[in-house]
Design a protein around this motif. Sequence first.
Motif, short mmCIF file in Angstrom:
data_model
loop_
_atom_site.label_atom_id
_atom_site.label_comp_id
_atom_site.label_asym_id
_atom_site.label_seq_id
_atom_site.Cartn_x
_atom_site.Cartn_y
_atom_site.Cartn_z
N ILE A 657 0.95 -1.23 0.12
CA ILE A 657 -0.12 0.08 -0.03
C ILE A 657 0.81 1.08 0.12
O ILE A 657 1.87 1.49 0.84
N THR A 658 0.77 2.24 -0.82
CA THR A 658 1.42 3.42 -1.18
C THR A 658 0.61 4.83 -0.45
O THR A 658 1.38 5.56 -0.35
N THR A 659 -0.62 4.57 -0.33
CA THR A 659 -1.54 5.93 -0.20
C THR A 659 -2.52 5.68 0.70
O THR A 659 -3.25 4.58 0.13
N ILE A 660 -3.01 6.23 1.56
CA ILE A 660 -4.43 6.04 2.51
C ILE A 660 -4.90 7.48 2.48
O ILE A 660 -4.53 8.50 2.71
N SER A 661 -6.21 7.82 2.36
CA SER A 661 -7.03 8.80 2.44
C SER A 661 -8.46 8.58 2.94
O SER A 661 -9.13 7.54 2.53
N GLU A 662 -8.99 9.23 4.03
CA GLU A 662 -10.25 9.13 4.75
C GLU A 662 -11.21 10.33 4.27
O GLU A 662 -10.50 11.46 4.11
#
Length: 842
Positions: A657-662
């Motif tokens: 996983i490279t990026t997380i956004s909520e």
Amino acid sequence: MVFSGSVIRPNKYAGILCLFLALQSYAQIRPTSGDERLKALQKRQEVRNNSPLKDIAFRNVGPAIMGGRVVDIEVNPEDPTEFYLAYATGGLWHTKNNGLSFTPIFDQEMVIGIGDIAINWNSPKRTIWLGTGEVNSSRSTYAGIGMYKSSDNGASWTYLGLSDSHHIGEVVLHPTDSLTAWVAVMGHLYSPNKERGIYKTTDGGKSWKQTLYIDETTGAIDLQLNPQQPDELYAAMWYRTRSAWNFEESGKTSGIYKSTDGGTNWQLISDEESGFVTGAGTGRIGLAVYPKQPSIVYAVVDNQDSREVVAKKENDSTYQLAALKNLDKAAFQQLDSSQLKKFLSTNRVPAEYTVDRLKRMVAMDSIAPTALYNFLFVDDGFQNKSVKGCEVYRSDDAGKSWTKTNLKPIDNYSSYGYYFGKIYVSPSNPERVFILGIDLMVSEDGGKSFVSIDKPNVHSDHHALWINPRKHDHIINGNDGGCNISYDRGSEWFKVQAPSVGQYYAITVDKAKPYNIYGGLQDNGSWYGPSNHKENTYWTERGEYAYKRIGGGDGMQAQVDTRTNQVVYTGSQFGFYTRINLATRERKMIRPLHKMGEYPLRFNWQTPILLSSHNQDILYYGSSKFHRSLNRGEELQTMSADLTNGAKTGDVPFGTITTISESPLRFGLIYIGTDDGNVQVSKDGGNTWTKVGQPAKKQPGLPQGLYVSRVVASKWKEGRVYVTLNGYRNDHFTAYIYVSEDYGQTWKQLGMNLPAEPVNVLREDPKAEGILYAGTDGGLYASLDNGISFHAFTKDLPAAIPVHDLAIQEEANELVVGTHGRSIYICSLSGIQKLVPADAKK
């Protein structure tokens, strides 16, 4: 064996096939050609010339104290207080006062990454030859566009071609003929290409001839000239391939070549009869010619052949991991309990897994007999591969024969010798030899033994050295932390700290007044400091620099609990994160752990973390799986199965996983992106996931197989989400920005007017819905029309600086720009927001 012109070696190697198949599996991912890249640079110039953002001013807030990666040093032999520093991604800088101050002289060209420079000190106005694109083959080694030349000390530059060279290892000038020069071209980093080898010009760079070429995966990494007889040259050729999941750092076609006719024809002088290392383990090579007696030639090589394994003693008290690989049930039960106990302790296996418990679990078939091996198996490129590594060879007959000089192994490369490979010999003493690696090391006995001359104020990882030809104890060193100068052969050093050339990976901000900026840098740890910082030397009088270091290694992402601005989450490469209380200095390690019987989790080099904007006790963390903590990282719960397409065989972690956004509008609406092209959405806080963006019959979806650099959940509409894709790891430079208005079910491409350069980050304006900000490998852009078109920021910024991250401090209404080469810039957003019609603002 003689090579001339475009003669090609017949041998073909598995690396070529591997890369070919990798590219074929993602049909749309093809390397961008040199001609296409030149058009992209022209496009960037057009976007800059027509930009409505020309008057938006930026201020640089440093920091400068940690320096940045120096790749070359050129010093005036008549006046050593004048010299040039070439940075990997920070540009070219000139000083006339021994490094007390510097002037950038390559900032307005359409590329900023440098591989090597050469200077004609006899030219009336100072002629500089500059090869773009560094050759250290790291994770942020940017592709250049060829050769540039200035005849007025950098006031203006002329492009000289070699657009598909990408990475240039050495530029060599003829000592008496100003029109003749040679260039060592390493070629593409992530794809095969024919534009590799040695190039020569005899008309000042107007035209070039490729005079030494081996094959599509073997390039020229070094080139040295006999100063007494300039028709005699030595070239180091290096076989290496790289993909997103594997680095092949050596091969049979690596070797040393010699020309005695000015580089027209070349002879291999490192064959099996020469005494030099040969075969599949031959890695990167560096060369040095002793100027007073040019028949003496030194070479340093990264030997990837395995070291001899010392036979295991019968009384060894612990096991090695390899011994646990193929055990059956009975063999596991027969393991010596005391040795196994020590093995568990040495490898930091969690205390819950005692020897007795493991044997019971195997006996009851709860885990396989190989579970312990699987649990500990890791291959991320930093493991000790037990290779011979750094070796030094010497020839006393101008390369006809070679003798290994070092009597003992030189532990100076670890397992990544591809990042180093330079050797230097004193201009006045053939027995004094310097080699550059993790340490800067010197030998006083012709390479038989070496000692480190690093000191506490000298950064590790060395790439360049200059030795004063008139006083050989005076040396200038370039490394990952900048530049150091010594006048006593390294007994004492001082550090040059003037340029702000930090290579940021990621940044974030808090809500203090003035607010602070937090971020991680390439090989320079994690730092934080005030947004109103101005670089000056007064801090040396106060004894306190404004920015403070809070973490080591390669600094990565940071998150701040803005309820107090005191609790910071920061870490280093491959997901080693820590929660720090800045007031009490209390630290808590945070890293998810897999279960016994499972293979280890895979962590991206820039492992993503995120604090929920809805509740900052909640921390999200991405490995190959998605993890969540409800109590500030005290406990991490694995919420998902593998969200990637799975592991790939290689020595670089992949399938991560490279990026997380909520979503700021809805708690638990979470998106992730992966390095193998997956975009997944969860609407229930990470419990269940749905892959989106895949092509369907009536919907093209997203391009597949590209690195997902950002997923951004909109603050304006719940169903809106943005995705940026990055083809850097395929030498594919198209700019990809997409938006979905339905939680990722359908997608529309944005920014079609952007030049072809990979996109790293996207942010929404906090006050105007129509404004977007994008950071690419070539600069900073904004859209005033919901992403339909983008415009370049041009004032106060280098023309081609890589922008890795962006943060917005809403109370101050400022955009914070984290560059990979020139530290941090800030601008007010008010001037940009005024450009958008009132009815487009919320």
